[in-house]
Design a protein around this motif. Structure first.
Motif, mmCIF file in Angstrom:
data_model
loop_
_atom_site.group_PDB
_atom_site.id
_atom_site.type_symbol
_atom_site.label_atom_id
_atom_site.label_comp_id
_atom_site.label_asym_id
_atom_site.label_seq_id
_atom_site.Cartn_x
_atom_site.Cartn_y
_atom_site.Cartn_z
ATOM 1 N N HIS A 226 15.168 19.671 51.429
ATOM 2 C CA HIS A 226 14.010 18.990 50.828
ATOM 3 C C HIS A 226 13.503 17.870 51.740
ATOM 4 O O HIS A 226 12.286 17.640 51.829
ATOM 5 N N ALA A 227 14.419 17.175 52.408
ATOM 6 C CA ALA A 227 13.998 16.122 53.331
ATOM 7 C C ALA A 227 13.211 16.705 54.501
ATOM 8 O O ALA A 227 12.211 16.126 54.954
ATOM 9 N N VAL B 151 11.463 19.542 54.511
ATOM 10 C CA VAL B 151 10.158 19.982 54.015
ATOM 11 C C VAL B 151 9.229 18.785 53.830
ATOM 12 O O VAL B 151 8.063 18.809 54.233
ATOM 13 N N GLU B 152 9.756 17.732 53.214
ATOM 14 C CA GLU B 152 8.932 16.550 52.965
ATOM 15 C C GLU B 152 8.460 15.911 54.274
ATOM 16 O O GLU B 152 7.311 15.486 54.395
ATOM 17 N N ARG B 153 9.346 15.895 55.268
ATOM 18 C CA ARG B 153 8.993 15.247 56.533
ATOM 19 C C ARG B 153 7.888 15.999 57.265
ATOM 20 O O ARG B 153 6.929 15.387 57.753
ATOM 21 N N THR C 189 4.293 16.692 55.100
ATOM 22 C CA THR C 189 3.611 15.530 54.530
ATOM 23 C C THR C 189 2.088 15.589 54.700
ATOM 24 O O THR C 189 1.356 15.191 53.780
ATOM 25 N N GLN D 54 0.069 16.831 51.664
ATOM 26 C CA GLN D 54 0.171 16.215 50.336
ATOM 27 C C GLN D 54 -1.183 15.855 49.741
ATOM 28 O O GLN D 54 -1.360 15.888 48.535
ATOM 29 N N ARG E 158 -3.528 23.751 50.166
ATOM 30 C CA ARG E 158 -2.164 23.797 50.698
ATOM 31 C C ARG E 158 -1.725 25.247 50.945
ATOM 32 O O ARG E 158 -1.092 25.552 51.953
ATOM 33 N N ALA F 33 10.738 24.363 58.042
ATOM 34 C CA ALA F 33 10.207 23.715 56.837
ATOM 35 C C ALA F 33 9.296 24.657 56.071
ATOM 36 O O ALA F 33 9.334 24.714 54.834
ATOM 37 N N HIS G 12 9.985 25.926 52.372
ATOM 38 C CA HIS G 12 8.964 25.682 51.357
ATOM 39 C C HIS G 12 8.618 26.972 50.620
ATOM 40 O O HIS G 12 8.528 27.000 49.384
#
Length: 299
Positions: A202-203, A205-207, A210, A213, A220, A278, A282
């Motif tokens: 998850h980190a 993917v978030e990184r 971003t 978002q 998306r 990522a 996702h």
């Protein structure tokens, strides 16, 4: 023999019959008591032996499936004590719980000397030197239960195989892995790697995602499918257009928008590698299935 001797003596001594009857009753009662003590001793010894064998087997299983892999020497010693012929390799099998208690007739998998626990919350088997036909028979043996088979490993690494099997079983239960009732870790290695640690995934993917978002869900989706196609087809607009079922000019427009969002990261090989991981994570975490390209629906 004893009673026969008493009869011979009584014949010479003219012993009254009443005394002989009393003696016979006492003799037979004594014999019954001796037999009873013998049976009790035999049962006690059997229970002691079985209890010791069970303790030795539980110690072996605890070592094989513990969080820390034991040394090979430890497994050799425990296997010898438990009377378990040490195989060259083992494969762990994780199963969903049985619908009925295991003691009601659930068979063990094919082969001899199978270890495991089929009655706990997280049932498992340890198969020693399983053959291909043994693994193919698991579906029939499991009788409707979902099964995940770990990779083959040396016996002292059985815990690693079991953890991989349980991880795959968890992915199947979450709907992230589809397939036959018997799943093989060897067929799902990328997903196992990506989900080894959910926090890290998850980190990651978030990184790297971003920049997406601030977009709408539709935007998306388009960006993810375009980025994936860009990585898979090495940035070729024509090949991307064919894969996405859109016009090459539309691909070029999307790439310009993506370049504004991601900037120089798209030109860094290491970052592109992490970005692809990522994107795959996702996709998997959001259903694991390919969606029909949005552009295909617009044609």
């Amino acid at each position: 023999m004893t009673w026969r001797r008493y009869v011979e003596i009584s014949g010479h001594s003219n012993t009254p019959p009443a005394q002989m009857y009393a003696l016979a009753e006492a003799l037979f009662a004594y014999a019954d008591e001796l037999v009873g003590h013998a049976v009790q001793g035999y049962v006690a010894e059997q229970e002691r032996t079985m209890s010791a064998a069970q303790r030795h087997r539980e110690s072996l299983l605890s070592a094989l499936t513990g969080a820390v892999a034991p040394s090979r020497r430890t497994v050799v010693d425990l296997a010898h004590t438990a009377g378990w012929p040490l195989p060259d390799s083992v494969q762990a099998v994780a199963l969903t719980p049985a619908r009925r208690p295991a003691h009601s007739g659930t068979p063990l998998p094919p082969g001899q000397h199978v270890l495991g626990d089929d009655e706990g919350l997280h049932p498992y088997w340890i198969l020693p030197d399983p053959k291909r036909e043994d693994l193919l028979a698991l579906e029939q043996v499991a009788k409707g239960r979902r099964v995940a088979v770990g990779p083959p490993v040396p016996p002292h690494e059985a815990g690693l195989s079991l953890r991989s099997a349980r991880q795959l079983l968890d992915l199947a239960e979450r709907g992230l892995v589809a397939g036959a009732p018997v799943l093989q870790c060897a067929d799902h290695l990328p997903k196992l790697l990506l989900t080894r640690d959910d926090t890290i995934v998850h980190a990651l993917v978030e990184r790297h995602l971003t920049p997406l978002q601030g977009l709408t869900a539709r935007q998306r989706e388009r960006c993810v499918e375009t980025l994936t196609a860009w990585l898979q087809h090495r940035g070729s607009p024509l090949e991307m257009a064919q894969a996405l079922h859109i016009h090459p000019q539309t691909v070029r427009y999307r790439l310009r928008q993506i370049a504004k969002q991601f900037g120089p990261a798209l030109h860094d090989p290491d970052l592109r590698f992490e970005l692809e991981i990522a994107l795959r994570a996702h996709k998997m975490l959001n259903g694991g299935q390919d969606r029909p390209p949005a552009a295909q629906r617009r044609r």
